[in-house]
Design an enzyme around this catalytic site. Structure first.
Site, PDB file in Angstrom:
ATOM      1  N   GLU A  96      10.574   8.407 -16.996  1.00  0.00           N
ATOM      2  CA  GLU A  96       9.123   9.215 -17.548  1.00  0.00           C
ATOM      3  C   GLU A  96       8.836   8.333 -19.057  1.00  0.00           C
ATOM      4  O   GLU A  96       7.715   8.096 -19.197  1.00  0.00           O
ATOM      5  CB  GLU A  96       9.156  10.353 -17.095  1.00  0.00           C
ATOM      6  CG  GLU A  96       9.127  10.794 -15.888  1.00  0.00           C
ATOM      7  CD  GLU A  96       9.345  12.412 -15.745  1.00  0.00           C
ATOM      8  OE1 GLU A  96       8.664  13.002 -15.066  1.00  0.00           O
ATOM      9  OE2 GLU A  96      10.186  12.926 -16.631  1.00  0.00           O
ATOM     10  N   HIS A 105       0.675  -1.279   0.165  1.00  0.00           N
ATOM     11  CA  HIS A 105       0.062   0.096   0.055  1.00  0.00           C
ATOM     12  C   HIS A 105       0.835   1.093  -0.117  1.00  0.00           C
ATOM     13  O   HIS A 105       0.579   2.240   0.363  1.00  0.00           O
ATOM     14  CB  HIS A 105      -1.014  -0.081   1.082  1.00  0.00           C
ATOM     15  CG  HIS A 105      -1.612  -1.395   1.427  1.00  0.00           C
ATOM     16  ND1 HIS A 105      -2.894  -1.479   0.766  1.00  0.00           N
ATOM     17  CD2 HIS A 105      -1.274  -2.332   2.178  1.00  0.00           C
ATOM     18  CE1 HIS A 105      -3.322  -2.898   1.389  1.00  0.00           C
ATOM     19  NE2 HIS A 105      -2.426  -3.174   1.968  1.00  0.00           N
TER      20      HIS A 105
END
Ligand code: ARG
Length: 469
Positions: free
Chosen positions: A290, A156
């Site tokens: 990216e 998480h």
């Protein structure tokens, strides 16, 4: 000469004529078209359709075309060629005269394009698997160099447990090995030969299909001519395998982007693979990462476009199938373009071991190990969990970590605690208890590295085998 003008009374609308052509993109299939044409020519000779002399002049013509394409800039350009098949036919006739038109006896462009595309995908798979192996090798090298360096593992995106940096790196190696395996599996279904399938119903001449398949190193001829001329499953499978590969790279890129942020500070971006900002002088941006993440969208886009193009097509060949080519090429080019960069980046990136190690020791990452301490003393797991949860609550009140609690603090929670508790909270002890196959105990991780290296070795051997086959 056109390939099909006989029955037409009117010329094509010029705009339509230009628009429907595929030569601009399928010319990259030229070497495969020439190889497949050679196999077809030999089969024609064996069937008695070509004389020995005719075969020789056709093979020589094909060879010349290949040599010209390799040597002369701008040779593979033609404003009139409809597609690569037409281009070869025109070039052949220009070189060897009318006998060149005999090459098309008993065959159709429908089987040709299916064959060329299979040859292309097969070669692309071999090349991609090689690059995937190199990416794996770069990750494994870093895992070896990392030794016992630790980092936080997250669930998480919250601190979970400490792991070896090498363990995290090997997680990606597993994904890439599955990708290489998926490509190998796809290759089996790619590796069959449509030649001799004709337009849809099979060749109209007695061509030896097994012979043609062997000539092109295919495992066998395709089994059904209707399927063979309309099947592009192999392209869809291939590009889907590439989406999964790039999806793995994208997850890695996302983690590295996070890790390179000032908040994490786990990695220093290599300058050779970063860019600055035209406005903010201090910036060093993770552009490579990216773009890896961004290009994944593109590959998945190709896979989706292919799926939609094929959906609902009646058997067998339809011109819609021409639309599969650019998506295929773009998917393969994109994946092939980024893999060597990922390997290069991985060799150059710097991990800040001290920073990662520090992060792996704070935020109660030894809480499960603490609960395990109680479990080993016979406390039922659920109760142990509850007591360590309370210990964490106490730490939060006191702004400290579990190892900072006194024995008195601990005894107020459970009588089973003693001095040895503090040893089990130490980073090395926390790692050591994860001593199962695939766990992060250092000895297990070293086994993981050795196993991964073996897999890479056999992958490389397999690739070399295909390269020389
Ligand atoms: N350029 C075509 C393609 O890519 C080749 C096959 C053409 N076949 C035909 N029946 N028009 O699909």
């Amino acid at each position: 000469m056109k390939m099909w003008s006989g029955r037409f009374r009117q010329p094509l609308d010029p705009q339509f004529e230009r628009w429907q052509r595929s030569f601009e993109f399928d010319r990259r299939l030229l070497s495969y078209e020439l190889a497949a044409s050679g196999a077809h020519a030999r089969a024609l000779k064996n069937a008695g359709v070509l004389s020995a002399d005719e075969l020789i002049s056709i093979l020589e013509g094909l060879q010349q075309i290949g040599e010209m394409a390799a040597a002369a800039q701008g040779f593979v350009e033609d404003d009139e060629a409809e597609d690569v098949h037409h281009f070869v036919e025109k070039q052949l006739a220009a070189r060897i005269g009318e006998v060149g038109y005999k090459l098309h006896s008993g065959r159709s462009r429908n089987e040709q394009i299916a064959t060329d595309l299979r040859l292309y995908v097969r070669a692309a798979i071999d090349e991609l698997r090689k690059e995937v192996a190199e990416v794996c090798a770069a990750f494994i090298d870093r895992a070896e160099q990392a030794g016992n360096a630790t980092m936080p593992a997250y669930t998480h995106l919250q601190h979970a447990e400490p792991v070896l940096l090498a363990h995290w790196l090997l997680a990606y190696v597993e994904m890439f090995l599955r990708d290489a395996d998926r490509l190998a599996d796809c290759r089996k279904r790619v590796n069959v030969c449509p030649l001799g399938s004709g337009a849809v119903a099979g060749a109209t001449l007695p061509l030896d299909r097994v012979f043609m398949a062997e000539e092109l190193d295919f495992a066998a001829p395709t089994a059904n001519s209707i399927d063979a001329t309309s099947d592009r499953d192999f392209i869809l499978e291939f590009v889907n395998a590439l989406s999964l590969l790039s999806l793995h790279l994208s997850r890695w890129a996302e983690e590295m982007i996070l890790f390179s942020s000032q908040e994490f500070g786990f990695v220093q971006l290599p300058e050779a693979y970063s860019t600055g900002s035209s406005a903010m002088p201090q910036k060093k941006n993770p552009d490579l990462l990216e773009l890896v993440r961004g290009k994944t969208g593109r590959v998945i886009g190709s896979a989706t476009a292919l799926t939609v193009t094929l959906k609902g097509l009646p058997l067998a060949y339809n011109k819609d199938l021409q639309e599969t080519q650019e998506q295929l090429f773009d998917g393969a080019d994109t994946a092939l373009g980024l893999l060597p960069l990922v390997a290069g980046f991985m060799k150059a990136v710097e991990f800040d071991h001290a920073r990662m190690n520090e992060a792996a020791q704070s935020g109660f990452m030894n809480a499960w190990a603490a609960a395990t301490y109680l479990v080993n003393r016979g406390v039922p797991s659920r109760l142990a969990h509850e007591q360590i949860g309370k210990a964490v609550k106490l730490c939060l009140e006191k702004s400290c970590e579990l190892q900072d609690l006194t024995l008195d603090d601990l005894h107020s929670l459970h009588p089973a605690f003693d001095e040895s508790f503090y040893d089990c909270l130490k980073p090395a002890a926390v790692l050591a208890i994860h001593d199962v196959v695939g766990g992060t105990a250092p000895a297990r991780v070293r086994q993981g590295i050795a196993a991964a290296k073996e897999k890479i070795e056999s992958l490389r051997e397999e690739i070399n085998f295909h390269a020389h086959a």
